[in-house]
Design a protein around this motif. Structure first.
Motif, PDB file in Angstrom:
ATOM      1  N   UNK A 261       0.791  -1.195  -0.179  1.00 50.69           N
ATOM      2  CA  UNK A 261      -0.007   0.432   0.121  1.00 50.69           C
ATOM      3  C   UNK A 261       0.755   1.042  -0.313  1.00 50.69           C
ATOM      4  N   UNK A 262       1.230   2.049  -1.499  1.00 53.94           N
ATOM      5  CA  UNK A 262       2.118   2.581  -1.379  1.00 53.94           C
ATOM      6  C   UNK A 262       0.862   3.919  -2.116  1.00 53.94           C
ATOM      7  N   UNK A 263      -0.261   4.384  -2.040  1.00 56.77           N
ATOM      8  CA  UNK A 263      -1.075   5.189  -1.753  1.00 56.77           C
ATOM      9  C   UNK A 263      -1.818   5.457  -2.531  1.00 56.77           C
ATOM     10  N   UNK A 264      -3.538   5.778  -2.502  1.00 56.36           N
ATOM     11  CA  UNK A 264      -4.544   5.826  -3.423  1.00 56.36           C
ATOM     12  C   UNK A 264      -4.671   7.053  -4.413  1.00 56.36           C
ATOM     13  N   UNK A 265      -5.728   7.501  -4.904  1.00 58.28           N
ATOM     14  CA  UNK A 265      -5.916   8.324  -5.875  1.00 58.28           C
ATOM     15  C   UNK A 265      -6.854   8.969  -6.482  1.00 58.28           C
ATOM     16  N   UNK A 266      -7.188  10.018  -5.615  1.00 57.86           N
ATOM     17  CA  UNK A 266      -9.395  10.155  -5.713  1.00 57.86           C
ATOM     18  C   UNK A 266      -9.228  10.549  -6.857  1.00 57.86           C
ATOM     19  N   UNK A 292      -4.525  12.178  -9.244  1.00 65.88           N
ATOM     20  CA  UNK A 292      -5.003  13.145  -8.264  1.00 65.88           C
ATOM     21  C   UNK A 292      -3.464  12.671  -7.134  1.00 65.88           C
ATOM     22  N   UNK A 293      -2.102  12.833  -6.028  1.00 64.91           N
ATOM     23  CA  UNK A 293      -1.452  12.470  -5.507  1.00 64.91           C
ATOM     24  C   UNK A 293      -0.565  12.224  -5.869  1.00 64.91           C
ATOM     25  N   UNK A 294       0.061  12.403  -6.895  1.00 66.03           N
ATOM     26  CA  UNK A 294       0.601  12.064  -7.717  1.00 66.03           C
ATOM     27  C   UNK A 294       1.294  12.582  -8.632  1.00 66.03           C
ATOM     28  N   UNK A 329       2.156  10.381  -0.499  1.00 64.48           N
ATOM     29  CA  UNK A 329       2.128   9.039  -0.458  1.00 64.48           C
ATOM     30  C   UNK A 329       3.534   8.980  -0.247  1.00 64.48           C
ATOM     31  N   UNK A 330       3.880   7.957   0.427  1.00 65.83           N
ATOM     32  CA  UNK A 330       5.681   7.004   0.796  1.00 65.83           C
ATOM     33  C   UNK A 330       5.904   6.056   0.101  1.00 65.83           C
ATOM     34  N   UNK A 331       6.305   6.630  -1.271  1.00 68.77           N
ATOM     35  CA  UNK A 331       7.041   5.776  -2.300  1.00 68.77           C
ATOM     36  C   UNK A 331       7.717   5.400  -2.052  1.00 68.77           C
ATOM     37  N   UNK A 345      11.948  11.644   0.071  1.00 70.63           N
ATOM     38  CA  UNK A 345      10.926  12.890  -0.732  1.00 70.63           C
ATOM     39  C   UNK A 345      10.116  12.171  -1.499  1.00 70.63           C
ATOM     40  N   UNK A 346       9.790  13.684  -1.291  1.00 67.17           N
ATOM     41  CA  UNK A 346       8.103  13.686  -1.719  1.00 67.17           C
ATOM     42  C   UNK A 346       8.209  14.652  -2.914  1.00 67.17           C
ATOM     43  N   UNK A 347       8.847  15.045  -3.397  1.00 64.85           N
ATOM     44  CA  UNK A 347       8.879  15.302  -4.971  1.00 64.85           C
ATOM     45  C   UNK A 347       8.835  14.413  -6.031  1.00 64.85           C
ATOM     46  N   UNK A 348       8.528  14.915  -7.277  1.00 64.35           N
ATOM     47  CA  UNK A 348       8.169  14.636  -8.231  1.00 64.35           C
ATOM     48  C   UNK A 348       8.176  15.564  -9.083  1.00 64.35           C
TER      49      UNK A 348
END
Length: 507
Positions: A261-266, A292-294, A329-331, A345-348
């Motif tokens: 589980x590394x994060x959902x998207x709305x 969303x979220x990515x 999300x924690x990727x 990091x959470x920067x894409x």
């Protein structure tokens, strides 16, 4: 990034120089040369102008493959004289797709063990004709391993029943599609409900020839518009995903697989434009995605075919894109093979570019491809996810992103890393194209030491058995060699391999 965009726009402009080519990329001459010299050239139909039509059935996963029956084709004169019941039950289409697949391999990790998974399954697709004012309804039901999951993969062994990520070896029944479709002539096609999306490069489609269950279906809507002059425009919006082996549409992405589980998207919104030149020799695609979220991904590619003769052609293609944003999300380590590249990091921030060159003569073709992925201009790679990796929530792990030089295992989008890939791929075609054998070799460099110098060799076989229309055999063997850096192990402990064989039949 400006240099990358300039390079692809320069290649895009070349279609004006070749727009008057009289030979179609989709036609071949089989008549003797003396006859061909006097015969009138066959008319060329722009493939985009015929993309939307009453017999296209764009939601059908199996519409583009050979089948033993099923699909119905109804002309306009017949349609206007039919009753409501005839349009509902007689004008539509159906296909039944069934088969079996077995795969084995080794992860190559220290202490890892070989795995073997087997699955059998069937799917049925049905869609009515246009019963009233261009409206129709349809759906897709798939069944995997009914009553035999334990016998095929070990009684009580849930691990083995789930470790084939996208070819499930567990038993399940799922409604993958259920939709309402509206079509206006050959200009507009709209679908809403549980749908497949098959013309968008960064969204997994509902059919792949090495999978028994749909790769992905979505809860949302897709609208395609034939704008004329070779242009098809597409708008997409969805807020739910059902992957192969999953029952039910949720906010999960392909980062949520194998109980991870590394994060959902709305939700996701995407817009695309696809251009095809009149002779079908030049294609341009422009796409934008808001995940969303990515983050937000912008992408363009184009391809040009230069016919030298009836049996010889050059193919040139280029692609470019940028992926940016923030994720909650924690990727870190979203793929089990990702190691030193993981950071907090959470920067894409990613720019990517690719080139592909091909030469085809009769039954032989040769393709050379290059892909590079790096952090955005002026961005410190250490402050980004994967050192500048592409974050693709609906192709990751399935390995169906459009990058040219990705391998069967050596896939930098899957691995969540940045770097460069080089690929050579000779292809052999026999029996009028029914049998293709494609070996290839990939070499990669990366700032991730575990994949800096990675190599991969594989061979893929596709065989559409001509004696039984609809019967198809797929096979692949892939071997990867990684540098001797993983936990200081020797290379024979870090050489993953995988193989798979599938037999399917479509009616």
């Amino acid at each position: 990034m400006k240099k990358i965009l300039l390079s692809i726009l320069t290649l895009s402009a070349t279609h004006f120089a070749f727009a008057d080519t009289t030979e179609s990329a989709t036609t071949t001459t089989v008549t003797p040369s003396a006859v061909a010299a006097t015969a009138a050239p066959a008319p060329v139909t722009n493939s985009n102008d015929s993309y939307i039509n009453s017999n296209a059935f764009l939601q059908n996963p199996f519409s583009g493959i050979a089948s033993g029956g099923g699909t119905q084709v109804v002309d306009h004169n017949t349609y206007v004289n039919q009753s409501f019941a005839q349009r509902l039950f007689s004008d539509g289409t159906y296909n039944v797709y069934a088969g079996g697949i077995t795969g084995t391999g080794s992860s190559g990790t220290p202490g890892g063990t070989n795995s073997l998974t087997t699955g059998v399954g069937a799917s049925i697709y049905m869609q009515s004709g246009q019963v009233l004012g261009g409206f129709s309804v349809g759906g897709l039901l798939n069944v995997m391993n009914p009553f035999v999951a334990n016998e095929l993969n070990g009684r009580g062994s849930t691990t083995r029943q789930y470790n084939a990520m996208f070819d499930p070896s567990n038993d399940y029944i799922a409604v993958s599609e259920a939709f309402l479709e509206y079509q206006y002539g050959n200009r507009v096609n709209a679908d809403i409900g549980l749908i497949g999306i098959n013309n968008s490069p960064w969204l997994a489609a509902n059919f792949y020839n090495n999978m028994l269950a749909p790769g992905a279906t979505y809860q949302g809507a897709v609208v395609n518009v034939n704008a004329g002059n070779g242009w098809v425009l597409t708008g997409i919006g969805f807020n739910g995903l059902q992957t192969s082996g999953q029952v039910g549409f949720t906010g999960n992405t392909f980062f949520n697989t194998n109980n991870q589980n590394y994060g959902n998207s709305s939700g996701t919104v995407a817009l695309g434009a696809n251009y095809m030149a009149d002779n079908n020799n030049y294609n341009l695609r422009l796409w934008g995605y808001n995940f969303d979220n990515f983050g937000t991904l912008l992408y363009a590619d184009n391809s040009l075919k230069l016919n030298l003769s009836n049996s010889q052609a050059f193919n040139i293609a280029a692609q470019v894109g940028t992926d940016n944003g923030q994720t909650q999300s924690n990727l870190v380590g979203f793929n089990s093979q990702q190691t030193t590249s993981a950071n907090s990091s959470n920067q894409i921030s990613s720019n990517f570019f690719g080139l592909q060159f091909g030469y085809q003569v009769d039954w032989l073709n040769l393709n050379l491809a290059y892909t590079t992925i790096a952090a955005g201009n002026g961005i410190n790679p250490n402050s980004t996810i994967g050192g500048g990796a592409i974050v693709s929530p609906y192709t990751t792990n399935l390995g169906v992103d459009p990058l040219y030089a990705e391998g069967w295992q050596t896939n930098y989008v899957n691995l969540g890393i940045a770097g460069s890939l080089y690929k050579i791929s000779p292809g052999l075609s026999f029996q009028n194209g029914n049998l293709t054998i494609t070996p290839n070799f990939i070499y990669g460099t990366s700032s991730d030491a575990d994949f800096n110098g990675v190599k991969e060799a594989n061979v893929v076989v596709n065989y559409a058995i001509p004696e039984v229309r609809g019967l198809f055999v797929f096979g692949v063997f892939s071997q990867q060699w990684r540098p001797d850096t993983v936990n200081n192990e020797q290379s024979n402990n870090i050489s993953p391999w995988t193989s798979s064989v599938a037999l399917t039949y479509t009616y």
